[in-house]
Structure formats: C-alpha cells, structure tokens
Design an enzyme around this catalytic site. Structure first.
Site, PDB file in Angstrom:
ATOM      1  N   GLU A 106       0.876  -1.356   0.173  1.00  0.00           N
ATOM      2  CA  GLU A 106       0.139   0.069  -0.118  1.00  0.00           C
ATOM      3  C   GLU A 106       0.706   1.369   0.026  1.00  0.00           C
ATOM      4  O   GLU A 106       1.472   1.359   1.077  1.00  0.00           O
ATOM      5  CB  GLU A 106      -0.875   0.020   1.645  1.00  0.00           C
ATOM      6  CG  GLU A 106      -1.875   0.258   1.076  1.00  0.00           C
ATOM      7  CD  GLU A 106      -3.130  -0.060   0.232  1.00  0.00           C
ATOM      8  OE1 GLU A 106      -2.715   0.151  -1.053  1.00  0.00           O
ATOM      9  OE2 GLU A 106      -3.614  -1.166   0.319  1.00  0.00           O
ATOM     10  N   HIS A 107       1.041   2.479  -1.071  1.00  0.00           N
ATOM     11  CA  HIS A 107       0.853   3.437  -1.226  1.00  0.00           C
ATOM     12  C   HIS A 107       2.545   3.541  -1.243  1.00  0.00           C
ATOM     13  O   HIS A 107       3.664   4.276  -1.120  1.00  0.00           O
ATOM     14  CB  HIS A 107       1.563   4.241   0.594  1.00  0.00           C
ATOM     15  CG  HIS A 107      -0.501   5.146   0.741  1.00  0.00           C
ATOM     16  ND1 HIS A 107      -0.695   6.230  -0.270  1.00  0.00           N
ATOM     17  CD2 HIS A 107      -1.493   4.486   1.048  1.00  0.00           C
ATOM     18  CE1 HIS A 107      -1.594   6.074   0.215  1.00  0.00           C
ATOM     19  NE2 HIS A 107      -2.419   5.578   1.246  1.00  0.00           N
ATOM     20  N   ASP A 109       3.170   2.088  -5.241  1.00  0.00           N
ATOM     21  CA  ASP A 109       3.047   1.907  -6.169  1.00  0.00           C
ATOM     22  C   ASP A 109       3.941   3.597  -7.120  1.00  0.00           C
ATOM     23  O   ASP A 109       3.637   2.839  -8.009  1.00  0.00           O
ATOM     24  CB  ASP A 109       1.246   1.800  -7.127  1.00  0.00           C
ATOM     25  CG  ASP A 109       0.257   2.558  -6.408  1.00  0.00           C
ATOM     26  OD1 ASP A 109       0.968   3.409  -5.806  1.00  0.00           O
ATOM     27  OD2 ASP A 109      -0.673   2.877  -7.263  1.00  0.00           O
ATOM     28  N   GLY A 197     -16.322   5.019  -3.028  1.00  0.00           N
ATOM     29  CA  GLY A 197     -15.869   6.086  -1.658  1.00  0.00           C
ATOM     30  C   GLY A 197     -14.790   4.401  -1.027  1.00  0.00           C
ATOM     31  O   GLY A 197     -14.674   4.750   0.757  1.00  0.00           O
ATOM     32  N   GLY A 199     -13.203   2.834  -1.391  1.00  0.00           N
ATOM     33  CA  GLY A 199     -11.262   2.139  -1.861  1.00  0.00           C
ATOM     34  C   GLY A 199     -10.685   0.858  -2.355  1.00  0.00           C
ATOM     35  O   GLY A 199      -9.908   0.428  -2.261  1.00  0.00           O
ATOM     36  N   SER A 201     -11.489   1.835  -5.581  1.00  0.00           N
ATOM     37  CA  SER A 201     -10.985   2.228  -6.943  1.00  0.00           C
ATOM     38  C   SER A 201     -12.297   1.747  -7.867  1.00  0.00           C
ATOM     39  O   SER A 201     -12.997   1.385  -8.802  1.00  0.00           O
ATOM     40  CB  SER A 201     -10.595   0.958  -7.677  1.00  0.00           C
ATOM     41  OG  SER A 201      -9.467   0.834  -7.363  1.00  0.00           O
ATOM     42  N   SER A 202     -13.830   2.375  -7.003  1.00  0.00           N
ATOM     43  CA  SER A 202     -14.916   2.856  -7.837  1.00  0.00           C
ATOM     44  C   SER A 202     -14.192   3.474  -9.199  1.00  0.00           C
ATOM     45  O   SER A 202     -14.939   3.671  -9.775  1.00  0.00           O
ATOM     46  CB  SER A 202     -15.801   2.934  -6.984  1.00  0.00           C
ATOM     47  OG  SER A 202     -15.225   4.628  -6.669  1.00  0.00           O
ATOM     48  N   ASP A 247      -4.923   1.093  -9.448  1.00  0.00           N
ATOM     49  CA  ASP A 247      -5.638   0.805  -9.328  1.00  0.00           C
ATOM     50  C   ASP A 247      -6.452   0.093 -11.203  1.00  0.00           C
ATOM     51  O   ASP A 247      -7.256  -1.026 -11.754  1.00  0.00           O
ATOM     52  CB  ASP A 247      -6.434   2.164  -9.233  1.00  0.00           C
ATOM     53  CG  ASP A 247      -5.833   2.428  -7.841  1.00  0.00           C
ATOM     54  OD1 ASP A 247      -5.813   1.334  -7.498  1.00  0.00           O
ATOM     55  OD2 ASP A 247      -7.077   3.208  -6.636  1.00  0.00           O
ATOM     56  N   TYR A 297      -3.156  12.843   0.508  1.00  0.00           N
ATOM     57  CA  TYR A 297      -2.275  11.944  -0.550  1.00  0.00           C
ATOM     58  C   TYR A 297      -0.854  12.046  -1.307  1.00  0.00           C
ATOM     59  O   TYR A 297       0.071  11.949  -1.072  1.00  0.00           O
ATOM     60  CB  TYR A 297      -3.694  11.127  -1.198  1.00  0.00           C
ATOM     61  CG  TYR A 297      -2.995   9.803  -2.272  1.00  0.00           C
ATOM     62  CD1 TYR A 297      -3.575   8.337  -2.430  1.00  0.00           C
ATOM     63  CD2 TYR A 297      -2.210  10.369  -3.713  1.00  0.00           C
ATOM     64  CE1 TYR A 297      -2.838   7.796  -3.213  1.00  0.00           C
ATOM     65  CE2 TYR A 297      -1.857   9.354  -4.793  1.00  0.00           C
ATOM     66  CZ  TYR A 297      -2.155   7.358  -4.345  1.00  0.00           C
ATOM     67  OH  TYR A 297      -1.538   7.559  -5.159  1.00  0.00           O
TER      68      TYR A 297
HETATM   69  C1  GLA Z   1      -5.264   4.951  -4.122  1.00  0.00           C
HETATM   70  C2  GLA Z   1      -4.209   4.870  -5.251  1.00  0.00           C
HETATM   71  C3  GLA Z   1      -3.644   4.257  -6.053  1.00  0.00           C
HETATM   72  C4  GLA Z   1      -2.472   3.266  -4.625  1.00  0.00           C
HETATM   73  C5  GLA Z   1      -3.155   3.271  -3.205  1.00  0.00           C
HETATM   74  C6  GLA Z   1      -2.623   2.916  -1.686  1.00  0.00           C
HETATM   75  O1  GLA Z   1      -5.991   4.024  -4.281  1.00  0.00           O
HETATM   76  O2  GLA Z   1      -5.083   5.259  -6.615  1.00  0.00           O
HETATM   77  O3  GLA Z   1      -2.775   4.503  -7.109  1.00  0.00           O
HETATM   78  O4  GLA Z   1      -1.791   5.074  -4.671  1.00  0.00           O
HETATM   79  O5  GLA Z   1      -4.181   4.828  -3.318  1.00  0.00           O
HETATM   80  O6  GLA Z   1      -2.089   1.952  -2.285  1.00  0.00           O
END
Ligand code: GLA
Length: 465
Positions: A106-107, A109, A197, A199, A201-202, A247, A297
């Site tokens: 996570e965080h 990419d 909303g 998390g 990836s909608s 995503d 973010y």
């Molecule tokens: C969001 C971003 C992704 C990624 C995640 C955290 O979903 O769109 O690119 O950075 O947060 O892992």
C-alpha cells in the site's frame, strides 16, 4: 427434472455449441440457471456465465460465485433497460470494468514498489450507443445509481470543465480524442456495484469501463497498457488525484484465480495463482470516508519524493533501512516515517507474494498485520474505524478462521481486507460487523470476492444479444 437436466435439454434443443476454453477441459456440467439469453453454468466448483449468440455460447465473465454472477447479470440488465427507457433505442455496446482490492503493497505504487492486488467481482457497467443527433458535440451520461444526467464535452481539453463524476468521463474522452480517435456524440447509462468511496477503486473502474465502452463505440482498440495509463492520466489531470498505477492496472488486467504482483517500475505483472477455495478474501467496508483523503494522499506523495531527493537516490527500491538511519538527521520526522513504511512495505509485498504462491496463509496473515501497523503508525493513513476492524479480526484469530487483516486502498476510511478460512467466512463476517457497530455506532458492510476478470465488452453491437 433437475436444473442440470433442464439446462442440458435446453442447450441440446437449441443446438448450442459450447466453445469456452474452460468447457473444453471439463464437460461435466453439474448445475445451471437460465436467464433469458444468459446461462449460468456450474462445472464442479466453478461457475461461468455464458450468453447465447448465433447458436453458440460465449463465455463472458468467468465469475466464480453464484451471487457475483447473478449480481453482474442483474446490473447489466438494469443498465440496458434504463438505457432503452431514457433514450428510446437499444444500446450498441455494453462495457464492464471491475474494482480492485489490494492484498498488500500500500502506498508504494508511486514509490517504485510492488503491489499485490486482484480485481473484484464488483463492476461498473456502461451501456452506450452513438446519439441520434450527430451534430451534438457532447456525450450524455446518465448514472442509474445517482439518478443524475450529465453532458460531457467531446474534446481534447487538458483539464476538467465538468464537476463531480463527470470529470472521470471527460478525462477519458479527452484522452481518446487527443490520440486521434474520432469519438461520435453518444448516449450512455452507467450502473455500478463497486461501493463508492470505499477504497475499492470505483473511480478507476469508471474510467476503465468508459475507455472500453469508447473502444466499442469507435472501433479503435487500445493496447491494455495504454488503456490503463490513459485512465490514470484522466485521474491526474481531470480529477486532481495524483494516484499511482495500481488501480487502473488491476481493472484492466484482472484475471480469475490470480493475484497480480505488479512491478511499478517495469509495469510488468507476475501472476500469483490463487486457486485455493479454502481461503477467502473478505472485504469489510467501514462505511466512513474522512474528507482529508485526497489532500493527505498528495502530501504523503510529496514527503516521499522529498525524502528520496534528500537521500540522493532515484528509486525507493535502492533504499535500505540502514540508509534511512544514516540520513535521519537530514530528514523530517514525517519523511523518515514515510520512508520506513515504503522500504518495509516493498519487502513485505515480495514476501507475501511468495507466501501466497506457497499457500503459507499464516505467514501472509502476519505480513498483512505488519503492513497495517506500518500504515497506521509510520505512513499515518489509517483511521480509528479501520484500526477497529483490523483489531476485531485479529482478536478472532487464526483458530477461528482469520489469517490476517489490514486496511486496503488509500486509507482515511474505506475498507479492510481480511484473509479467512472459507468455512469460517460467515461467522467471521457476522462477528466483525456486529462488534464494529457496537464499538463505533457505524454500520459496516462486507462481502467476499474471488479474483475477477478485468475489463471487457459484454455486448458489441445491436445484433449480439
Ligand atoms: C489509491 C491510489 C493508488 C494507490 C493506493 C494506495 O487507491 O489510487 O494508486 O496509491 O491509493 O496504495
């Protein structure tokens, strides 16, 4: 007559030929359901959705659970019916794109790391057709979930003129027009089963479904990689979210029974098989979304960039904990903590991918808990509700079926992802939801998902039914 006998008779009477690659491997059908021109066929433990077309069955989406298949079909039918009701004619194309859940990584990419997502059995579906008024210079979208209509300009603009959800559509259309595609005015209806909303990836699912729909409308096919990047650019330039590539890649490249170990430098995907039906991925929505998400973010992204510049290195993949320690006086406390998360998370993701491939569920679980702790304490993107969900899962423990749990996605609300023994999924789910509501007074929601297939056209022209 059993469901199987009924279906089989039906198929034979229609002289239907089954040519799916799956069926070629196994012809012993164990159950089936008939939905007009749709069939859900079950072979041993797997389930496939087929559609009849000129005497043959087309294998459409490979969902692997009955509720997911039913939900997909219902959503498609809702969107197509709404299209006919709103615009008075039949849609030419129907495109689908899934959301995703990230198992770990996570965080990282946007920090040269590795991520381990899978597409989920929740989709954005768009039905569309060129408009009957060819002099119109916009596309009309209707969202059946929000019951709102929006006109989106068809132009190569470099920034948004629309607001809200229209920005994602505008960004993808602008991407197509800028690369020389001739996009005609068109009408479209959107429906979604990806929680907004959460998390999951909608927004990427919406972008990718729009891109696949545009491919169908224009007849211009993009390379999958180009499609993912075009959609990421739309998110950056039109929605103002400086996201990484995870995503959009997940929504484009998702495959049944597989996790994707994505190398965010080379942008190559290594497949990690995930076929074990004794292990389930439980996604629990905290149903809270704290407003600071996008701002924080971008702030974390800046902190990671400035820390890397201070270290004098080009990639986080070359940084070790010892490097961070040596540079600790030159870094701010926040930069140091972000760096610690990135370095350790890249390592955990590679370890987890191996453990997944070897079925070492207890090890995967431990890595998930450490990932959560690192996101909570070092990267500081969790929140009380997510911490509560993960703590409850941990308290249930491995004896009662929980291997591991963590927040997933950008954070500040949204979902946790929990790896559970399939036989225990129901009681685990019930206990998490009950205890979460008791402790937070917020009602959560949850579902399980198998890795799902990525974006695809489910209908190409008016004659394909
Ligand atoms: C969001 C971003 C992704 C990624 C995640 C955290 O979903 O769109 O690119 O950075 O947060 O892992």
């Amino acid at each position: 007559m059993s469901a199987f006998e009924f279906l089989w008779t039906e198929l034979l009477s229609r002289n239907v030929i089954i040519y799916s690659s799956f069926v070629r491997r196994s012809v012993s059908l164990t159950a089936g359901l008939n939905y007009g021109s749709w069939f859900l066929l079950q072979f041993h433990n797997s389930l496939s959705v087929f559609q009849t077309s000129s005497g043959s069955l087309t294998d459409l989406s490979h969902p692997t659970s009955l509720p997911a298949a039913e939900q997909f079909i219902e959503l498609r039918q809702r969107v197509e019916t709404e299209f006919q009701f709103r615009f008075g004619y039949v849609p030419l194309v129907v495109a689908a794109a899934p959301g995703r859940v990230n198992l770990i990584g996570e965080h990282v990419d946007y920090n040269h790391g590795f991520v381990l997502p899978m597409a989920i059995e929740r989709y954005v579906i768009i039905a569309a057709a060129p408009s009957s008024n060819p002099s119109q210079e916009h596309a009309t979208f209707y969202s059946s979930d929000m019951q709102e209509s929006i006109d989106v300009p068809i132009s190569a603009s470099s920034g948004p003129t629309c607001s809200g959800w229209g920005r994602y559509l505008e960004g993808v259309i602008a991407g197509f027009v800028s690369r020389g595609c001739n996009v005609p005015p068109f009408d479209a209806v959107i429906g979604s089963s990806v929680p907004r909303g959460g998390g999951l990836s909608s927004s990427a699912a919406l972008e990718v479904a729009t891109a696949t729909m545009l491919e169908g409308i224009t007849g211009q096919q993009l390379e999958p990689l180009e499609k993912a990047i075009l959609c990421q650019r739309a998110e950056h330039k039109f929605a103002g979210m400086p996201c990484g590539i995870m995503d959009q890649f997940s929504s484009v490249f998702g495959m049944p029974n597989e996790l994707m170990l994505l190398d965010c430098i080379s942008q190559e995907i290594q497949v990690v098989p995930f076929r074990d039906e004794n292990v389930s991925v439980l996604i629990t929505n905290s149903n809270v979304k704290h407003e600071l998400a996008t701002g924080e973010y971008a702030e974390r992204r800046r902190q990671c960039e400035s820390a890397l510049a201070e270290l004098g290195l080009l990639s986080w993949r070359d940084v070790t904990l010892a490097d961070l320690d040596l540079a600790r006086r030159r870094l701010t406390t926040d930069e140091l903590a972000c760096g610690r998360h990135v370095v350790t998370e890249i390592g955990r993701t590679l370890d987890a991918a191996k453990a997944f491939a070897n079925g070492q569920w207890a090890l995967v679980g431990e890595l998930m808990y450490s990932s959560h702790e690192s996101l909570q304490k070092d990267f500081r993107v969790s929140c009380a509700e997510l911490d509560t969900l993960v703590r409850i899962a941990r308290e249930i423990g491995s004896e009662d079926g929980v291997y591991g749990s963590r927040m997933t996605g950008g954070g500040f609300g949204g979902c946790s992802v929990t790896l559970v023994r399939s036989g225990r999924a129901k009681p685990v789910r019930e206990r998490i939801l009950m205890q979460y509501e008791n402790e937070t007074s917020v009602q959560g929601s949850s579902f399980t998902s198998r890795p799902a297939i990525g974006t695809h056209l489910v209908k190409r022209n008016a004659h394909d039914n």
